[in-house]
Scaffold this motif. Structure first.
Motif, PDB file in Angstrom:
ATOM      1  N   ASP A  62     -63.951  13.642  63.373  1.00  0.00           N
ATOM      2  CA  ASP A  62     -62.857  13.000  64.103  1.00  0.00           C
ATOM      3  C   ASP A  62     -61.471  13.476  63.669  1.00  0.00           C
ATOM      4  N   GLY A  63     -61.396  14.636  63.045  1.00  0.00           N
ATOM      5  CA  GLY A  63     -60.110  15.238  62.709  1.00  0.00           C
ATOM      6  C   GLY A  63     -59.688  16.245  63.761  1.00  0.00           C
ATOM      7  N   LEU A  64     -58.537  16.862  63.544  1.00  0.00           N
ATOM      8  CA  LEU A  64     -57.986  17.867  64.457  1.00  0.00           C
ATOM      9  C   LEU A  64     -57.857  19.195  63.740  1.00  0.00           C
ATOM     10  N   ALA A  65     -57.973  20.285  64.505  1.00  0.00           N
ATOM     11  CA  ALA A  65     -57.877  21.628  63.930  1.00  0.00           C
ATOM     12  C   ALA A  65     -57.192  22.571  64.895  1.00  0.00           C
ATOM     13  N   THR A  66     -56.500  23.546  64.346  1.00  0.00           N
ATOM     14  CA  THR A  66     -55.937  24.623  65.165  1.00  0.00           C
ATOM     15  C   THR A  66     -55.932  25.918  64.378  1.00  0.00           C
ATOM     16  N   TYR A  67     -55.965  27.015  65.112  1.00  0.00           N
ATOM     17  CA  TYR A  67     -55.972  28.362  64.540  1.00  0.00           C
ATOM     18  C   TYR A  67     -54.669  29.032  64.970  1.00  0.00           C
ATOM     19  N   VAL A  68     -53.817  29.304  63.998  1.00  0.00           N
ATOM     20  CA  VAL A  68     -52.463  29.789  64.260  1.00  0.00           C
ATOM     21  C   VAL A  68     -52.408  31.299  64.061  1.00  0.00           C
ATOM     22  N   CYS A  69     -51.765  31.989  64.989  1.00  0.00           N
ATOM     23  CA  CYS A  69     -51.536  33.428  64.846  1.00  0.00           C
ATOM     24  C   CYS A  69     -50.062  33.685  64.558  1.00  0.00           C
ATOM     25  N   VAL A  70     -49.790  34.361  63.449  1.00  0.00           N
ATOM     26  CA  VAL A  70     -48.442  34.789  63.094  1.00  0.00           C
ATOM     27  C   VAL A  70     -48.343  36.282  63.406  1.00  0.00           C
ATOM     28  N   GLY A  71     -47.572  36.622  64.417  1.00  0.00           N
ATOM     29  CA  GLY A  71     -47.498  38.009  64.843  1.00  0.00           C
ATOM     30  C   GLY A  71     -46.971  38.922  63.749  1.00  0.00           C
ATOM     31  N   THR A  72     -47.434  40.158  63.746  1.00  0.00           N
ATOM     32  CA  THR A  72     -46.915  41.161  62.813  1.00  0.00           C
ATOM     33  C   THR A  72     -47.018  42.533  63.450  1.00  0.00           C
ATOM     34  N   ASP A  73     -45.989  43.323  63.290  1.00  0.00           N
ATOM     35  CA  ASP A  73     -46.041  44.712  63.754  1.00  0.00           C
ATOM     36  C   ASP A  73     -46.981  45.485  62.831  1.00  0.00           C
TER      37      ASP A  73
END
Length: 425
Positions: free
Chosen positions: A378-389
Motif C-alpha cells: 500500500d505504498g507508492l513508488a516512482t522511477y525518476v530519470c535524470v537526463g545526461t548528455d
C-alpha cells in the motif's frame, strides 16, 4: 548545490568509475559506500547479507571468479572489515537515517558495472582526465553516477530538517537483473511508504528530468545447457547425440514464437556455444537468452513457449536439457501521487530546463521488484530519470555522463523527499 560539495561528488564518481565491478563482485564499490555512509553518519548500516534476502540471488559467479575480484578490490584499497562482510559475493548496502516521526522514504540506486572494455580513445573524457576503468569492466550505464547521487542525497537529507526515516538502498546486480529480488525480499522495504528509484540518461539530455518512467518490459533471463553423446564425426557420426544440433534447433524455433495480440513480446538468444573440435560430434552446447513482455503475463506467455521449445529441441536430438534462471524482473508503473510531487519540484528548479511528467522505458529494470514490493504494501513508488548528455549510447565503450547531471539528480531527489515528508501524498 554548493560548488565544494559538487566537486567532492565528482571526485567520488570518478573513483567509482575507475573501479567498476559486475554483479556480486562490487566489493570495492561497497567499501567506498560504507566509508561515505560512516563519514556522513547514519543510524543503521546493513552490509552484504544483512542487506539481502538469503537464497534469492541468481547469476552468482563461481568461487574462483569471486576471489579474483575480491583480491582486486583489496589491492585497490577496499577496507578489510568491509570485505569480510561480503564473503561469497554478498555485496551492496542499506543505510538508514532516522529523523523522528514521519514517513519512511526509500531511494534505490544500483551500483554494478558491465563486463565490457572501456574505450581507449584519447577524446574519451575518462581517458583524457585519467579515470578510465582499471578493472576490465566498465560503468557503461551510469551506475557510478547513481551511487554518487545516492550519497549526495543521503548527506543532504542528513543536514536538512527532514522528518521521518530515509533508507538508501545501494543495490547490486542490476545489469544481470539479479539483485532487485534479493533486496526487495530482504525485509528492509516492509515499512517503506514511498520509494524512488533513479537512472541517468535514457536518451534524455542534461537539464531534463522525467518524474515517472513507465512501460517496463518484464524479463526472464535463462541458461539452457544441452548434453548429448560424443562420437567420431567421420567414422561413426550416427553413434553420437549432437548437442549443437539441439541448440541450433532451439535457436531457430525460439524466434518463431508467435507474437501476442495483447502487447509486445521479445525473445533473444544472446549467447550460444558448444563443441570441442571439428571431428567430434559435440556433446555439450548452451544458450543464454531472454524473453520479455510488455506485462509480466506476456513475458510468462513467451517463457512458457520458450521452455517447451528448448525441451523438444533437446528430445528431438536425443539430448538432455538443464534449464536455469539467470535473472528476471516484472513490469511496473510509477504512481501518480509521487510523479506529481517530483514533477512539481522540477518545474521550480532553475537547473532543470525541461520538466517532463512521464515517459516510457521500453526496456527492463529490476527496480520493478522493489517498486512492486512497496506498492503491494500500500505504498507508492516512482522511477525518476535524470537526463545526461552522453557521447555514446548506454552499454557502449564510449558511454560517459555529464557530471553536471549529478547535482541536478541530488537536488531533485532531496527536494522531492522533503516534499514527500511534508505532504505525505
Amino acid at each position: 548545490m554548493q560548488d565544494t560539495r559538487h566537486a567532492d561528488l565528482v571526485e567520488l564518481r570518478r573513483d567509482l568509475h575507475r573501479y567498476p565491478e559486475p554483479a556480486w563482485r562490487e566489493f570495492y564499490t561497497t567499501s567506498r559506500i560504507v566509508e561515505e555512509c560512516e563519514r556522513i553518519g547514519v543510524d543503521e548500516l546493513h552490509v552484504g547479507l544483512d542487506a539481502l534476502a538469503d537464497g534469492e540471488r541468481t547469476a552468482v559467479p563461481d568461487d574462483a571468479e569471486l576471489q579474483q575480484w575480491f583480491d582486486r578490490a583489496r589491492e585497490a584499497g577496499a577496507r578489510e572489515d568491509v570485505l569480510d562482510r561480503q564473503e561469497g559475493g554478498y555485496t551492496g548496502a542499506v543505510a538508514v537515517l532516522e529523523r523522528g516521526e514521519g514517513p519512511t522514504v526509500a531511494l534505490r540506486v544500483d551500483i554494478d558495472g558491465l563486463p565490457r572494455e572501456e574505450s581507449k580513445n584519447e577524446e574519451h573524457t575518462p581517458v583524457r582526465e585519467g579515470f578510465r576503468s582499471e578493472t576490465g569492466a566498465m560503468h557503461a550505464c551510469g551506475h557510478d553516477a547513481h551511487t554518487t547521487i545516492g550519497i549526495g542525497v543521503l548527506e543532504a537529507i542528513a543536514e536538512s530538517d527532514f522528518q521521518g526515516t530515509l533508507k538508501l538502498l545501494f543495490q547490486p546486480g542490476e545489469e544481470m537483473v539479479a539483485g532487485g529480488k534479493p533486496m526487495a525480499d530482504s525485509g528492509h522495504l516492509d515499512d517503506v511508504d514511498y520509494l524512488l528509484a533513479v537512472h541517468v540518461g535514457l536518451d534524455h539530455p542534461t537539464g531534463e528530468v522525467v518524474a515517472g518512467i513507465d512501460d517496463f518490459l518484464a524479463v526472464h533471463h535463462f541458461r539452457a545447457d544441452f548434453s548429448g553423446a560424443p562420437a567420431h564425426a567421420g567414422n561413426e557420426p550416427n553413434a553420437g547425440d549432437n548437442a549443437v544440433q539441439a541448440m541450433a534447433t532451439a535457436v531457430q524455433n525460439l524466434y518463431a514464437i508467435p507474437r501476442h495480440g495483447d502487447g509486445p513480446t521479445r525473445v533473444n538468444a544472446g549467447m550460444v556455444g558448444g563443441g570441442s573440435a571439428t571431428n567430434i560430434v559435440p556433446e555439450e552446447a548452451f544458450i543464454e537468452g531472454e524473453v520479455r513482455g510488455q506485462s509480466t503475463e506476456l513475458m510468462e506467455y513467451t517463457r512458457e513457449h520458450a521452455e517447451r521449445i528448448l525441451d523438444n529441441a533437446a528430445a528431438m536430438h536425443g539430448c538432455s536439457l538443464s534449464l536455469s534462471t539467470v535473472g528476471g524482473a516484472p513490469s511496473a508503473e510509477s504512481d501518480a501521487g509521487l510523479v506529481d510531487i517530483v514533477h512539481e519540484i522540477t518545474t521550480e528548479m532553475g537547473s532543470v530546463e525541461t520538466a517532463t511528467e512521464r515517459d516510457a522505458l521500453g526496456g527492463s529494470e529490476d527496480a520493478t521488484y522493489l517498486m512492486r514490493e512497496v506498492q503491494e504494501n500500500d505504498g507508492l513508488a516512482t522511477y525518476v530519470c535524470v537526463g545526461t548528455d552522453h557521447p555514446g549510447g548506454h552499454h557502449t565503450a564510449t558511454f560517459d555522463v555529464d557530471e553536471e547531471s549529478i547535482a541536478i539528480g541530488v537536488d531533485t531527489l532531496t527536494d522531492s523527499i522533503q516534499k514527500i515528508a511534508e505532504r505525505r501524498p
